[in-house]
Enzyme design. Sequence first.
Site, PDB file in Angstrom:
ATOM      1  N   LYS A   1      27.413  -9.546 -35.494  1.00  0.00           N
ATOM      2  CA  LYS A   1      28.149  -8.558 -34.586  1.00  0.00           C
ATOM      3  C   LYS A   1      28.629  -9.475 -33.416  1.00  0.00           C
ATOM      4  O   LYS A   1      28.004  -9.991 -32.539  1.00  0.00           O
ATOM      5  CB  LYS A   1      27.296  -7.546 -34.062  1.00  0.00           C
ATOM      6  CG  LYS A   1      27.995  -6.462 -33.176  1.00  0.00           C
ATOM      7  CD  LYS A   1      27.133  -5.289 -33.004  1.00  0.00           C
ATOM      8  CE  LYS A   1      27.751  -4.275 -32.377  1.00  0.00           C
ATOM      9  NZ  LYS A   1      26.808  -3.428 -32.323  1.00  0.00           N
TER      10      LYS A   1
ATOM     11  N   LYS B   1      30.971  -7.393 -38.434  1.00  0.00           N
ATOM     12  CA  LYS B   1      31.523  -6.598 -37.475  1.00  0.00           C
ATOM     13  C   LYS B   1      32.183  -7.148 -36.334  1.00  0.00           C
ATOM     14  O   LYS B   1      31.552  -8.215 -35.632  1.00  0.00           O
ATOM     15  CB  LYS B   1      30.597  -5.501 -36.894  1.00  0.00           C
ATOM     16  CG  LYS B   1      30.950  -4.371 -36.072  1.00  0.00           C
ATOM     17  CD  LYS B   1      29.772  -3.507 -35.555  1.00  0.00           C
ATOM     18  CE  LYS B   1      30.321  -2.454 -34.496  1.00  0.00           C
ATOM     19  NZ  LYS B   1      29.235  -1.592 -34.161  1.00  0.00           N
TER      20      LYS B   1
END
Length: 343
Positions: free
Chosen positions: A213, A267
Amino acid sequence: MNRMHTARFTPSRNVDEITGSRRLRRMRRADWSRRLVQENRLTVDDLIWPIFLAEGENRREAVAAMPGVFRLSVDLAVKEAERAARLGIPALATFPNVDMALRDAAGSEILNPENLINRATRAIKAAVPEIGVITDGALDPFTDHGHDGILRNGVIVNDETVATVAAAAVFQAQAGADIVAPSDMMDGRIGAVRDALDAAGYQDVAIMSYATKFASAFYGPYREAIGTQGLLKGDKKTYYLDHANSDEAMREIEQDLAEGADMIMVKPGLPYLDIIRRAKDEFAMPTFAYQVSGEYAMIEAAAANGWIDGEKAMLESLMAFKRAGCDGILTYFAPRVAEMLRG
Ligand code: PBG
Protein backbone atom coordinates in the site's frame (compact mmCIF):
# COMPACT_ATOMS: atom_id res chain seq x y z
CA MET A 1 16.16 -20.36 -38.10
CA ASN A 2 13.79 -18.39 -35.96
CA ARG A 3 12.41 -15.69 -38.27
CA MET A 4 11.10 -13.64 -35.37
CA HIS A 5 14.57 -13.53 -33.89
CA THR A 6 16.14 -12.51 -37.17
CA ALA A 7 13.53 -9.83 -37.74
CA ARG A 8 14.16 -8.33 -34.35
CA PHE A 9 17.89 -8.32 -34.31
CA THR A 10 18.90 -7.58 -37.89
CA PRO A 11 18.15 -3.92 -38.46
CA SER A 12 19.32 -4.08 -42.07
CA ARG A 13 16.73 -6.73 -42.94
CA ASN A 14 14.32 -5.76 -45.67
CA VAL A 15 11.07 -4.57 -44.12
CA ASP A 16 8.85 -5.89 -46.95
CA GLU A 17 10.28 -9.35 -46.46
CA ILE A 18 9.38 -9.29 -42.73
CA THR A 19 5.81 -8.10 -43.17
CA GLY A 20 5.30 -10.45 -46.09
CA SER A 21 5.69 -13.51 -43.91
CA ARG A 22 4.43 -12.18 -40.64
CA ARG A 23 1.39 -9.99 -40.60
CA LEU A 24 0.12 -9.49 -37.07
CA ARG A 25 -2.92 -7.65 -38.36
CA ARG A 26 -4.37 -10.87 -39.86
CA MET A 27 -5.83 -11.95 -36.55
CA ARG A 28 -7.24 -8.47 -35.89
CA ARG A 29 -9.29 -8.31 -39.10
CA ALA A 30 -12.59 -9.59 -37.77
CA ASP A 31 -14.47 -9.63 -34.50
CA TRP A 32 -14.55 -13.46 -34.47
CA SER A 33 -10.77 -13.79 -34.81
CA ARG A 34 -10.10 -11.07 -32.26
CA ARG A 35 -12.31 -12.95 -29.81
CA LEU A 36 -10.56 -16.20 -30.65
CA VAL A 37 -7.07 -14.93 -29.83
CA GLN A 38 -7.97 -12.69 -26.88
CA GLU A 39 -5.51 -13.47 -24.07
CA ASN A 40 -7.37 -12.10 -21.04
CA ARG A 41 -11.01 -11.87 -20.03
CA LEU A 42 -12.82 -9.80 -17.51
CA THR A 43 -15.69 -11.59 -15.82
CA VAL A 44 -18.05 -10.92 -12.92
CA ASP A 45 -15.96 -13.39 -10.90
CA ASP A 46 -13.08 -10.89 -10.94
CA LEU A 47 -14.96 -8.24 -8.98
CA ILE A 48 -14.88 -7.18 -5.34
CA TRP A 49 -17.21 -4.28 -4.57
CA PRO A 50 -16.07 -1.79 -1.89
CA ILE A 51 -19.07 -0.16 -0.17
CA PHE A 52 -19.26 2.70 2.35
CA LEU A 53 -21.35 2.38 5.49
CA ALA A 54 -23.18 5.09 7.43
CA GLU A 55 -25.09 5.17 10.71
CA GLY A 56 -28.87 5.42 10.75
CA GLU A 57 -31.63 3.84 8.77
CA ASN A 58 -32.70 4.21 5.18
CA ARG A 59 -29.79 6.58 4.58
CA ARG A 60 -28.11 6.97 1.22
CA GLU A 61 -25.65 9.85 1.14
CA ALA A 62 -23.85 10.85 -2.06
CA VAL A 63 -20.06 11.09 -2.02
CA ALA A 64 -19.40 14.31 -3.94
CA ALA A 65 -16.05 13.33 -5.44
CA MET A 66 -17.32 9.88 -6.46
CA PRO A 67 -20.41 10.30 -8.64
CA GLY A 68 -22.61 7.20 -8.41
CA VAL A 69 -21.12 6.11 -5.05
CA PHE A 70 -23.07 6.40 -1.80
CA ARG A 71 -22.65 5.89 1.93
CA LEU A 72 -25.32 3.42 2.98
CA SER A 73 -26.97 2.67 6.29
CA VAL A 74 -26.83 -1.02 7.20
CA ASP A 75 -30.38 -1.77 5.99
CA LEU A 76 -29.57 -0.35 2.53
CA ALA A 77 -26.14 -2.05 2.49
CA VAL A 78 -28.03 -5.34 2.87
CA LYS A 79 -30.16 -4.43 -0.17
CA GLU A 80 -26.98 -3.73 -2.17
CA ALA A 81 -25.49 -7.04 -1.00
CA GLU A 82 -28.59 -8.80 -2.31
CA ARG A 83 -28.20 -6.98 -5.62
CA ALA A 84 -24.50 -7.91 -5.76
CA ALA A 85 -25.31 -11.56 -5.15
CA ARG A 86 -27.95 -11.50 -7.92
CA LEU A 87 -25.31 -10.03 -10.26
CA GLY A 88 -22.87 -12.79 -9.30
CA ILE A 89 -20.30 -10.49 -7.65
CA PRO A 90 -18.29 -12.82 -5.35
CA ALA A 91 -17.52 -10.44 -2.49
CA LEU A 92 -18.02 -7.05 -0.86
CA ALA A 93 -15.50 -5.01 1.12
CA THR A 94 -16.96 -2.66 3.73
CA PHE A 95 -15.64 0.73 4.88
CA PRO A 96 -17.40 2.62 7.68
CA ASN A 97 -18.07 6.32 8.16
CA VAL A 98 -17.98 6.29 11.93
CA ASP A 99 -19.87 8.83 14.04
CA MET A 100 -17.43 11.65 14.95
CA ALA A 101 -18.44 11.32 18.62
CA LEU A 102 -17.10 7.74 18.62
CA ARG A 103 -13.64 8.62 17.25
CA ASP A 104 -10.70 9.03 19.64
CA ALA A 105 -6.90 9.12 19.62
CA ALA A 106 -6.59 5.32 19.99
CA GLY A 107 -9.44 4.38 17.64
CA SER A 108 -10.98 2.34 20.44
CA GLU A 109 -14.37 1.97 18.69
CA ILE A 110 -12.70 -0.63 16.42
CA LEU A 111 -12.82 -2.92 19.47
CA ASN A 112 -16.56 -2.57 19.90
CA PRO A 113 -18.09 -5.90 18.77
CA GLU A 114 -21.21 -3.91 17.83
CA ASN A 115 -19.48 -1.19 15.80
CA LEU A 116 -20.72 -0.20 12.36
CA ILE A 117 -18.49 -2.67 10.47
CA ASN A 118 -19.53 -5.61 12.63
CA ARG A 119 -23.24 -4.76 12.58
CA ALA A 120 -23.10 -4.54 8.79
CA THR A 121 -21.31 -7.89 8.49
CA ARG A 122 -23.90 -9.59 10.71
CA ALA A 123 -26.81 -8.14 8.76
CA ILE A 124 -25.30 -8.92 5.35
CA LYS A 125 -24.32 -12.50 6.25
CA ALA A 126 -27.78 -13.13 7.75
CA ALA A 127 -29.56 -11.96 4.60
CA VAL A 128 -27.05 -13.08 1.92
CA PRO A 129 -24.88 -15.85 3.37
CA GLU A 130 -23.55 -16.79 -0.07
CA ILE A 131 -21.68 -13.51 -0.64
CA GLY A 132 -18.14 -13.08 0.68
CA VAL A 133 -17.61 -10.28 3.19
CA ILE A 134 -14.18 -8.65 3.49
CA THR A 135 -13.60 -6.35 6.45
CA ASP A 136 -10.94 -3.65 6.67
CA GLY A 137 -8.55 -3.82 9.60
CA ALA A 138 -7.17 -0.31 10.00
CA LEU A 139 -7.82 2.30 12.66
CA ASP A 140 -8.27 5.33 10.39
CA PRO A 141 -12.09 5.35 10.34
CA PHE A 142 -12.04 5.27 14.15
CA THR A 143 -9.29 7.74 15.09
CA ASP A 144 -9.86 11.47 15.60
CA HIS A 145 -6.60 12.18 13.73
CA GLY A 146 -7.32 10.04 10.64
CA HIS A 147 -4.19 7.89 10.93
CA ASP A 148 -4.24 4.10 10.62
CA GLY A 149 -2.61 3.57 14.00
CA ILE A 150 -2.32 4.81 17.53
CA LEU A 151 -0.63 8.23 17.59
CA ARG A 152 1.69 9.04 20.47
CA ASN A 153 4.03 12.06 20.60
CA GLY A 154 3.74 12.44 16.87
CA VAL A 155 4.59 8.78 16.18
CA ILE A 156 2.29 6.01 14.94
CA VAL A 157 3.24 3.31 17.43
CA ASN A 158 3.64 -0.05 15.73
CA ASP A 159 3.21 -2.85 18.24
CA GLU A 160 0.26 -1.45 20.17
CA THR A 161 -1.49 -0.79 16.89
CA VAL A 162 -0.82 -4.37 15.80
CA ALA A 163 -2.33 -5.70 19.04
CA THR A 164 -5.46 -3.60 18.46
CA VAL A 165 -5.79 -4.63 14.81
CA ALA A 166 -5.42 -8.31 15.78
CA ALA A 167 -8.08 -8.02 18.51
CA ALA A 168 -10.40 -6.19 16.09
CA ALA A 169 -9.95 -8.98 13.52
CA VAL A 170 -11.35 -11.48 16.02
CA PHE A 171 -14.50 -9.34 16.50
CA GLN A 172 -14.82 -9.05 12.74
CA ALA A 173 -14.54 -12.83 12.37
CA GLN A 174 -17.07 -13.30 15.16
CA ALA A 175 -19.50 -11.06 13.25
CA GLY A 176 -19.12 -13.34 10.21
CA ALA A 177 -16.33 -11.84 8.09
CA ASP A 178 -14.96 -14.37 5.59
CA ILE A 179 -11.77 -12.44 4.92
CA VAL A 180 -10.10 -9.86 7.13
CA ALA A 181 -7.96 -7.34 5.33
CA PRO A 182 -5.42 -5.47 7.46
CA SER A 183 -4.64 -2.24 5.59
CA ASP A 184 -2.59 -0.36 8.15
CA MET A 185 0.92 -1.34 6.98
CA MET A 186 2.24 -1.87 10.52
CA ASP A 187 5.11 -4.40 10.73
CA GLY A 188 4.10 -7.84 11.94
CA ARG A 189 0.34 -7.33 11.63
CA ILE A 190 -0.36 -10.37 9.45
CA GLY A 191 1.27 -12.83 11.85
CA ALA A 192 -0.48 -11.22 14.82
CA VAL A 193 -3.87 -11.34 13.09
CA ARG A 194 -3.33 -15.00 12.08
CA ASP A 195 -2.37 -15.97 15.64
CA ALA A 196 -5.33 -14.11 17.14
CA LEU A 197 -7.80 -15.66 14.68
CA ASP A 198 -6.43 -19.16 15.23
CA ALA A 199 -6.45 -18.79 19.02
CA ALA A 200 -10.11 -17.75 18.87
CA GLY A 201 -11.04 -20.72 16.67
CA TYR A 202 -11.25 -18.86 13.35
CA GLN A 203 -8.74 -20.97 11.43
CA ASP A 204 -10.90 -20.76 8.32
CA VAL A 205 -11.12 -17.00 8.16
CA ALA A 206 -8.71 -15.85 5.45
CA ILE A 207 -6.38 -12.87 5.38
CA MET A 208 -6.06 -10.56 2.42
CA SER A 209 -3.02 -8.43 2.99
CA TYR A 210 -2.82 -4.89 1.71
CA ALA A 211 0.81 -5.93 1.29
CA THR A 212 1.88 -3.11 -0.92
CA LYS A 213 0.00 0.00 0.00
CA PHE A 214 1.69 3.13 -1.25
CA ALA A 215 1.60 6.62 0.21
CA SER A 216 -0.56 8.07 -2.54
CA ALA A 217 -2.47 11.14 -3.63
CA PHE A 218 -5.11 8.89 -5.18
CA TYR A 219 -6.94 8.23 -1.89
CA GLY A 220 -8.42 11.76 -1.71
CA PRO A 221 -12.10 11.00 -2.41
CA TYR A 222 -12.09 8.00 -0.03
CA ARG A 223 -11.23 10.33 2.81
CA GLU A 224 -14.31 12.40 2.01
CA ALA A 225 -16.36 9.17 1.98
CA ILE A 226 -15.30 8.02 5.44
CA GLY A 227 -14.98 11.52 6.88
CA THR A 228 -11.24 11.64 7.56
CA GLN A 229 -10.56 14.41 5.05
CA GLY A 230 -10.56 17.27 7.55
CA LEU A 231 -8.99 15.19 10.33
CA LEU A 232 -5.76 13.83 8.91
CA LYS A 233 -2.71 15.64 10.21
CA GLY A 234 0.41 15.24 8.13
CA ASP A 235 0.74 12.27 5.82
CA LYS A 236 1.15 8.48 6.02
CA LYS A 237 4.73 8.25 4.75
CA THR A 238 6.10 6.70 7.96
CA TYR A 239 4.02 3.57 7.39
CA TYR A 240 2.81 3.37 3.78
CA LEU A 241 5.35 2.54 1.04
CA ASP A 242 7.30 5.19 -0.83
CA HIS A 243 5.80 5.19 -4.33
CA ALA A 244 9.32 5.25 -5.80
CA ASN A 245 10.04 1.73 -4.49
CA SER A 246 9.48 -1.64 -6.12
CA ASP A 247 12.05 -3.92 -4.39
CA GLU A 248 10.75 -2.80 -1.01
CA ALA A 249 7.23 -3.71 -2.15
CA MET A 250 8.46 -7.25 -2.89
CA ARG A 251 9.97 -7.46 0.61
CA GLU A 252 6.60 -6.44 2.12
CA ILE A 253 4.85 -9.19 0.16
CA GLU A 254 7.45 -11.79 1.06
CA GLN A 255 7.08 -10.94 4.75
CA ASP A 256 3.27 -10.92 4.72
CA LEU A 257 3.20 -14.30 2.97
CA ALA A 258 5.68 -15.72 5.48
CA GLU A 259 3.38 -14.50 8.26
CA GLY A 260 0.38 -16.25 6.74
CA ALA A 261 -1.38 -13.99 4.24
CA ASP A 262 -3.67 -16.01 1.92
CA MET A 263 -3.93 -13.33 -0.74
CA ILE A 264 -2.12 -10.11 -1.49
CA MET A 265 -3.21 -6.74 -2.75
CA VAL A 266 -1.56 -3.86 -4.56
CA LYS A 267 -2.97 -0.40 -3.87
CA PRO A 268 -3.53 1.96 -5.68
CA GLY A 269 -4.04 0.05 -8.91
CA LEU A 270 -3.46 1.55 -12.33
CA PRO A 271 -0.30 3.56 -11.50
CA TYR A 272 1.20 0.35 -10.04
CA LEU A 273 0.70 -2.27 -12.77
CA ASP A 274 4.45 -2.97 -12.71
CA ILE A 275 4.17 -3.95 -9.04
CA ILE A 276 1.24 -6.27 -9.81
CA ARG A 277 3.11 -8.01 -12.62
CA ARG A 278 6.23 -8.39 -10.50
CA ALA A 279 4.25 -9.70 -7.52
CA LYS A 280 2.44 -12.28 -9.63
CA ASP A 281 5.64 -13.43 -11.35
CA GLU A 282 7.68 -13.66 -8.14
CA PHE A 283 5.12 -15.14 -5.73
CA ALA A 284 2.35 -16.75 -7.84
CA MET A 285 -0.20 -16.07 -5.10
CA PRO A 286 -3.81 -14.89 -5.41
CA THR A 287 -3.16 -11.26 -6.34
CA PHE A 288 -5.60 -8.37 -6.21
CA ALA A 289 -5.56 -4.69 -7.02
CA TYR A 290 -7.54 -1.90 -5.45
CA GLN A 291 -8.68 0.58 -8.09
CA VAL A 292 -8.94 3.37 -5.54
CA SER A 293 -11.25 6.34 -5.18
CA GLY A 294 -9.01 8.79 -7.06
CA GLU A 295 -8.75 6.44 -10.03
CA TYR A 296 -12.54 6.14 -10.09
CA ALA A 297 -12.94 9.91 -9.75
CA MET A 298 -10.56 10.63 -12.64
CA ILE A 299 -12.48 8.42 -15.04
CA GLU A 300 -15.84 9.75 -13.86
CA ALA A 301 -14.76 13.40 -14.01
CA ALA A 302 -13.30 13.10 -17.51
CA ALA A 303 -16.40 11.23 -18.69
CA ALA A 304 -18.74 13.83 -17.15
CA ASN A 305 -16.90 16.49 -19.15
CA GLY A 306 -17.29 14.49 -22.34
CA TRP A 307 -13.51 14.15 -22.61
CA ILE A 308 -13.42 10.35 -22.63
CA ASP A 309 -15.94 7.56 -23.08
CA GLY A 310 -16.38 6.62 -19.41
CA GLU A 311 -17.73 3.14 -20.03
CA LYS A 312 -14.91 2.17 -22.38
CA ALA A 313 -12.28 3.66 -20.08
CA MET A 314 -13.75 1.71 -17.15
CA LEU A 315 -13.56 -1.60 -19.04
CA GLU A 316 -10.09 -0.87 -20.41
CA SER A 317 -8.76 -0.01 -16.95
CA LEU A 318 -10.15 -3.23 -15.49
CA MET A 319 -8.76 -5.34 -18.33
CA ALA A 320 -5.35 -3.76 -17.67
CA PHE A 321 -5.42 -5.32 -14.19
CA LYS A 322 -6.13 -8.75 -15.64
CA ARG A 323 -3.32 -8.35 -18.18
CA ALA A 324 -0.93 -7.30 -15.40
CA GLY A 325 -1.65 -10.53 -13.53
CA CYS A 326 -4.54 -9.82 -11.16
CA ASP A 327 -6.94 -12.52 -10.07
CA GLY A 328 -9.45 -9.88 -9.09
CA ILE A 329 -10.02 -6.18 -8.59
CA LEU A 330 -11.60 -4.12 -5.84
CA THR A 331 -13.49 -1.51 -7.81
CA TYR A 332 -16.29 0.98 -7.22
CA PHE A 333 -17.38 0.15 -10.78
CA ALA A 334 -18.24 -3.42 -9.72
CA PRO A 335 -22.07 -3.31 -9.97
CA ARG A 336 -21.99 -1.29 -13.19
CA VAL A 337 -19.48 -3.65 -14.82
CA ALA A 338 -21.36 -6.70 -13.60
CA GLU A 339 -24.55 -5.37 -15.19
CA MET A 340 -22.74 -4.75 -18.47
CA LEU A 341 -21.01 -8.12 -18.52
CA ARG A 342 -24.33 -9.83 -17.92
CA GLY A 343 -25.74 -7.96 -20.90
C1 PBG B 1 -6.82 3.39 5.03
C2 PBG B 1 -7.52 3.22 3.75
C3 PBG B 1 -7.29 3.97 2.59
C4 PBG B 1 -8.20 3.53 1.64
C5 PBG B 1 -8.93 2.49 2.19
N1 PBG B 1 -8.52 2.31 3.50
C6 PBG B 1 -6.23 4.96 2.33
C7 PBG B 1 -6.16 6.14 3.19
O1 PBG B 1 -7.16 6.71 3.64
O2 PBG B 1 -5.02 6.57 3.42
C8 PBG B 1 -8.33 4.12 0.26
C9 PBG B 1 -9.38 3.56 -0.63
C10 PBG B 1 -9.68 4.42 -1.80
O3 PBG B 1 -9.06 5.48 -2.02
O4 PBG B 1 -10.58 4.04 -2.56
N2 PBG B 1 -6.72 2.24 5.82
